[in-house]
Design an enzyme around this catalytic site. Sequence first.
Site, PDB file in Angstrom:
ATOM      1  N   LEU A   1       4.590   1.824  -7.899  1.00 36.67           N
ATOM      2  CA  LEU A   1       4.182   0.424  -7.948  1.00 36.67           C
ATOM      3  C   LEU A   1       3.020   0.263  -6.976  1.00 36.67           C
ATOM      4  O   LEU A   1       2.988   0.913  -5.933  1.00 36.67           O
ATOM      5  CB  LEU A   1       5.323  -0.513  -7.519  1.00 36.67           C
ATOM      6  CG  LEU A   1       6.566  -0.617  -8.405  1.00 36.67           C
ATOM      7  CD1 LEU A   1       7.598  -1.524  -7.743  1.00 36.67           C
ATOM      8  CD2 LEU A   1       6.211  -1.144  -9.792  1.00 36.67           C
ATOM      9  N   ASP A   2       2.083  -0.613  -7.304  1.00 40.10           N
ATOM     10  CA  ASP A   2       0.996  -0.908  -6.376  1.00 40.10           C
ATOM     11  C   ASP A   2       1.562  -1.441  -5.065  1.00 40.10           C
ATOM     12  O   ASP A   2       2.651  -2.031  -5.041  1.00 40.10           O
ATOM     13  CB  ASP A   2       0.058  -1.972  -6.957  1.00 40.10           C
ATOM     14  CG  ASP A   2      -0.711  -1.484  -8.168  1.00 40.10           C
ATOM     15  OD1 ASP A   2      -0.786  -0.256  -8.360  1.00 40.10           O
ATOM     16  OD2 ASP A   2      -1.228  -2.332  -8.912  1.00 40.10           O
ATOM     17  N   ARG A   3       0.819  -1.271  -4.006  1.00 37.49           N
ATOM     18  CA  ARG A   3       1.252  -1.759  -2.692  1.00 37.49           C
ATOM     19  C   ARG A   3       1.607  -3.242  -2.735  1.00 37.49           C
ATOM     20  O   ARG A   3       2.605  -3.674  -2.142  1.00 37.49           O
ATOM     21  CB  ARG A   3       0.154  -1.526  -1.646  1.00 37.49           C
ATOM     22  CG  ARG A   3       0.498  -2.064  -0.260  1.00 37.49           C
ATOM     23  CD  ARG A   3      -0.546  -1.660   0.770  1.00 37.49           C
ATOM     24  NE  ARG A   3      -1.820  -2.309   0.561  1.00 37.49           N
ATOM     25  CZ  ARG A   3      -2.168  -3.491   1.111  1.00 37.49           C
ATOM     26  NH1 ARG A   3      -1.306  -4.133   1.887  1.00 37.49           N
ATOM     27  NH2 ARG A   3      -3.345  -4.001   0.893  1.00 37.49           N
TER      28      ARG A   3
ATOM     29  N   THR B   1       2.528  -5.065  -5.266  1.00 31.42           N
ATOM     30  CA  THR B   1       3.539  -5.429  -6.264  1.00 31.42           C
ATOM     31  C   THR B   1       4.939  -5.252  -5.685  1.00 31.42           C
ATOM     32  O   THR B   1       5.218  -4.278  -4.999  1.00 31.42           O
ATOM     33  CB  THR B   1       3.380  -4.546  -7.515  1.00 31.42           C
ATOM     34  OG1 THR B   1       2.057  -4.686  -8.031  1.00 31.42           O
ATOM     35  CG2 THR B   1       4.377  -4.939  -8.594  1.00 31.42           C
TER      36      THR B   1
ATOM     37  N   ARG C   1      -2.660  -5.447 -14.003  1.00 29.57           N
ATOM     38  CA  ARG C   1      -3.674  -6.271 -13.346  1.00 29.57           C
ATOM     39  C   ARG C   1      -4.983  -6.244 -14.145  1.00 29.57           C
ATOM     40  O   ARG C   1      -5.640  -7.275 -14.319  1.00 29.57           O
ATOM     41  CB  ARG C   1      -3.886  -5.780 -11.914  1.00 29.57           C
ATOM     42  CG  ARG C   1      -2.643  -5.955 -11.044  1.00 29.57           C
ATOM     43  CD  ARG C   1      -2.704  -5.133  -9.774  1.00 29.57           C
ATOM     44  NE  ARG C   1      -3.793  -5.575  -8.898  1.00 29.57           N
ATOM     45  CZ  ARG C   1      -4.135  -4.953  -7.775  1.00 29.57           C
ATOM     46  NH1 ARG C   1      -3.483  -3.854  -7.393  1.00 29.57           N
ATOM     47  NH2 ARG C   1      -5.114  -5.415  -7.048  1.00 29.57           N
TER      48      ARG C   1
END
Length: 232
Positions: free
Chosen positions: A55-57, A59, A157
């Site tokens: 997961l993105d930082r 998110t 995104r």
Amino acid sequence: MKIEILFEDDYIIIVNKPNNVLIHNSYYARNIKDDTLLDLLEKQLNHSFYPIHRLDRKTSGVLALAKKKEDVAVFQQLFNSNTIQKTYLGIVRGFAKESQLIDSPVKNPDTKVYKDAETICNCLFSVELPIAVHPYKNSRYSLVELKPTTGRMHQLRIHMNKISHPLVGDYKYGDRFHNRMFETEFNCHNLFLHAQSLSFTHPKSYKTITITAKLPKDWKTIFEKFKWNFKV
């Protein structure tokens, strides 16, 4: 920071990742010195873990990690074979369509090569507010359910930006005027993208596992302001 444990067995642990926490150190986040999720979990549970997916930082939400390095590939195959169901929630600018398929390719940041990417987007709620956001007198937002069938970096995104409904709180692909409005009007500073659930057949026990992660507190603030009847 204590990490919420959602599921655990002999092979994996599934957690609710907070906003703004790196899973592990990387070249792309080399300037961030805070503890990573792996650091926090090792301190909390006195055990090392190995990410199965990412997961993105910025998110939040459901994240699965293996307890043994040799089990990572077994569980990653669920993602590679698209036999795992991932559901995200997002708050976006504008009135999103009731349902649509986004299939725009996404560029890999390392190879610069575009790869096929697919996301199903369903609109759950919409609202129009009497709050001016440049260049309009009013502002519009939607709560969307996102179901990616591929796992490209920043896919959700990028896809929401592609259809002109960028995620609120996204300073890379989003709209800075709407991001700023959420900060000044609602004191909400995080990205509104949350990995809500994972559902899969466990490759070791063969049981069907469905895990849901509660939303961060910012979401409750917005649901109350927007009068969206959605369980946090």
